[in-house]
Design a protein around this motif. Structure first.
Motif, PDB file in Angstrom:
ATOM      1  N   THR A  82       0.826  -1.221   0.000  1.00 37.11           N
ATOM      2  CA  THR A  82       0.000   0.000   0.000  1.00 37.11           C
ATOM      3  C   THR A  82       0.853   1.261   0.000  1.00 37.11           C
ATOM      4  OG1 THR A  82      -0.133   0.152   2.422  1.00 37.11           O
ATOM      5  CG2 THR A  82      -1.862  -1.142   1.293  1.00 37.11           C
ATOM      6  N   GLU A 114      -5.428   2.346  -4.532  1.00 35.49           N
ATOM      7  CA  GLU A 114      -5.975   1.127  -5.122  1.00 35.49           C
ATOM      8  C   GLU A 114      -5.601  -0.093  -4.282  1.00 35.49           C
ATOM      9  OE1 GLU A 114      -5.088  -1.358  -9.116  1.00 35.49           O
ATOM     10  OE2 GLU A 114      -5.700   0.731  -9.449  1.00 35.49           O
ATOM     11  N   LYS A 115      -4.341  -0.189  -3.919  1.00 35.52           N
ATOM     12  CA  LYS A 115      -3.880  -1.313  -3.088  1.00 35.52           C
ATOM     13  C   LYS A 115      -4.498  -1.231  -1.694  1.00 35.52           C
ATOM     14  CE  LYS A 115      -1.188  -4.039  -5.395  1.00 35.52           C
ATOM     15  NZ  LYS A 115      -1.525  -5.446  -5.577  1.00 35.52           N
ATOM     16  N   GLU A 166      -7.859  -2.705  -1.890  1.00 35.54           N
ATOM     17  CA  GLU A 166      -7.759  -4.163  -1.972  1.00 35.54           C
ATOM     18  C   GLU A 166      -7.522  -4.768  -0.590  1.00 35.54           C
ATOM     19  OE1 GLU A 166      -4.838  -5.507  -4.841  1.00 35.54           O
ATOM     20  OE2 GLU A 166      -5.627  -4.139  -6.368  1.00 35.54           O
ATOM     21  N   TYR A 167      -6.591  -4.177   0.153  1.00 36.89           N
ATOM     22  CA  TYR A 167      -6.300  -4.689   1.492  1.00 36.89           C
ATOM     23  C   TYR A 167      -7.474  -4.488   2.439  1.00 36.89           C
ATOM     24  CZ  TYR A 167      -1.526  -6.365   1.110  1.00 36.89           C
ATOM     25  OH  TYR A 167      -0.417  -7.104   0.809  1.00 36.89           O
TER      26      TYR A 167
END
Length: 177
Positions: free
Chosen positions: A148, A155-156, A159-160
């Motif tokens: 991240t 974006e990451k 997702e996390y």
């Protein structure tokens, strides 16, 4: 935003000052980051000092049942923020560090419930289970910050956020009672 360091499992809880125990639905707020010391350098916005603690009630008789309680904690006195750069997005990233600690506490509770029934089981198995889960926890925290970019990669981070929510749900049967 910060690197996380594993808070070692402690047998005595009151050693490190004010602690918050992880509870579903309870979120961190900036007033709980009470340390004034930035130990990570000028590019770090906040630091969350979290992990888990355990207590054990066991007998010298290896056949007697053992009781192990594991709680996820946030240490207010060792967590800090740069008040000039904090925002709700950064707080969410820090909250996820605390949530990750709860995920691995649940994994530890699961393994303990499945593999440790007696004081003898505790003596033979607990340390290796703890070491395994502790290493997985530390590695996941590091990967979370790396992937991240300490929350900068939105974006990451999204997702996390989903991964963490799914894991908490998947392990819901191992919440602290």
């Amino acid at each position: 935003m910060k690197w996380i360091y594993l808070l070692s499992l402690l047998i005595t809880a009151p050693l490190f000052g004010q602690k918050i125990i992880w509870k579903e639905g309870q979120k961190l707020n900036w007033s709980q980051f009470k340390s004034e010391t930035n130990r990570k350098g000028s590019n770090v916005v906040a630091y969350t000092h979290c992990g888990w603690e355990y207590t054990v009630v066991k007998s010298t008789n290896p056949n007697v049942p053992v009781k192990i309680e594991i709680v996820t904690i946030f240490n207010e006195d060792k967590s800090w923020k740069d008040p000039k750069r904090i925002n709700d997005y950064v707080l969410n990233h820090e909250q996820k560090h605390f949530d990750i600690a709860e995920i691995y506490a649940r994994k530890l509770r699961k393994e303990v419930m499945e593999k440790i029934k007696t004081s003898g089981d505790f003596d033979r198995k607990f340390q290796s289970i703890y070491n395994k889960i502790s290493n997985e926890y530390r590695n996941f925290q590091i990967l979370y910050d790396k992937d991240t970019q300490h929350g900068i990669n939105t974006e990451k981070q999204a997702e996390y956020n989903l991964i963490i929510a799914r894991e908490l749900d998947y392990l819901k049967n191992f919440k602290s009672s």
